[in-house]
Scaffold this motif. Structure first.
Motif: not given
Length: 337
Positions: A14, A34, A242, A246
């Motif tokens: 990632e 993601e 998500i 983040h």
């Protein structure tokens, strides 16, 4: 350059993916690892139930050079290769590659696909490429070199508001009648007898309940209520979580007398706000909660030095009343003659 076909997203780290995406020709939240890996887990909230992942990376001396996040599906009466994220809920898509590496990555990718017994001859049908993307010219040139047909068309407008100063600076550039209307509605909400408040969600402990409240606001619109199937709710809830985890979720509400009257989901990414979705209650429409909330979004963006508000896809009339100017996302099709 070595090209590799991946059967799942976990085989590309990632952090390595996201570094390349941030350096790539289109640095947008919809190309991050993601986001796309989660999109694939629900097939876009059920949009592509029988799709086959065709995730291709290229490395040179061990370094990641490019990623083509593709999938194969039956579309428009034929099998085609589409960009992961297509079509409905990912406003901007592209290849993931640095500008300097784009021509040779694209040429190598097309060689790789041409030599594959599974994917040879499949057309590209790519949606939502920004009109500024270097992929458009590069793919047109590569298609001509290979004797392939290349078609390009505007798919949707993506209205945007440039921000480069205070909220008053922004308002000074809006058409006079609309400027007075925005000010009047925001002032009326503040000065009225019923308390009106605006807040941005920051507490992880309340996120799930705030998401539920947002869905309830969306359901006041019959089209959005239909859109919110169980699969799409799962998709959107995961996307929101998500983005929060983040650090680029911007979820905000306007309350009237303590009750949520309007809500919006934006991405606060790369010093701009990206307007993803919104919901407005049918209650208290006399206060224009949708307009007032949008005014607060723009004021927050100006106060925090954001350079642009991107409404993303859609040509709803109110966007232009707030001073938005069109850019576009494109659809391109590459096929044999």
């Amino acid at each position: 350059m070595e090209f590799i076909l991946h059967h799942d997203f976990s085989s590309i780290p990632e952090d390595e993916w996201n570094i390349l995406a941030e350096q790539g020709i289109s640095d947008v939240p919809f190309l991050r690892h993601e986001y796309l890996s989660q999109w694939w887990s629900t097939r876009g909230g059920g949009e592509w139930r029988d799709a086959e992942l065709v995730l291709i990376s290229a490395r040179e001396n061990g370094h990641l050079i490019g990623i083509a996040p593709l999938f194969k599906a039956q579309y428009d009466g034929r099998e085609a290769l589409l960009l992961v994220g297509s079509i409905e809920i990912s406003d901007y898509l592209d290849l993931i590659v640095r500008l300097d590496d784009l021509p040779r990555f694209l040429s190598g990718l097309m060689d790789y696909l041409a030599q594959s017994p599974t994917y040879h001859g499949l057309p590209f049908d790519w949606y939502n490429l920004p009109d500024s993307s270097a992929t458009l010219a590069a793919l047109k040139a590569e298609s001509k070199r290979r004797g392939l047909t290349y078609q390009e068309e505007i798919y949707r407008p993506t209205p945007r508001i440039a921000l480069n100063g205070s909220f008053d600076d922004y308002l000074s550039r809006v058409e006079k009648k609309q400027r007075h209307e925005i000010r009047r509605k925001m002032r009326r909400a503040v000065e009225g007898e019923i308390p009106v408040k605006f807040y941005v969600v920051e507490d992880a402990a309340t996120l799930d309940s705030e998401i539920d409240s947002f869905f309830q606001l969306m359901e006041h619109d019959s089209n959005k209520a239909t859109f919110l199937t169980p699969s799409m709710r799962e998709q959107m809830r995961s996307t929101i979580r998500i983005a929060f985890n983040h650090g680029y979720l911007w979820l905000a509400f306007l309350t009237v007398d303590g009750v949520k009257a309007a809500g919006c989901i934006n991405f606060d990414y790369k010093n701009k706000l990206w307007g993803y979705n919104s919901g407005v209650s049918h209650e208290h429409m006399e206060l224009s909660p949708g307009w007032v909330l949008l005014g607060h979004q723009l004021q927050w963006a100006c106060d925090h030095g954001r350079t642009e508000f991107d409404f993303m896809r859609g040509d709803e009339e109110y966007k232009y009343r707030f001073g938005a100017v069109n850019q576009y996302v494109m659809r391109l099709v590459v096929d044999s003659k």
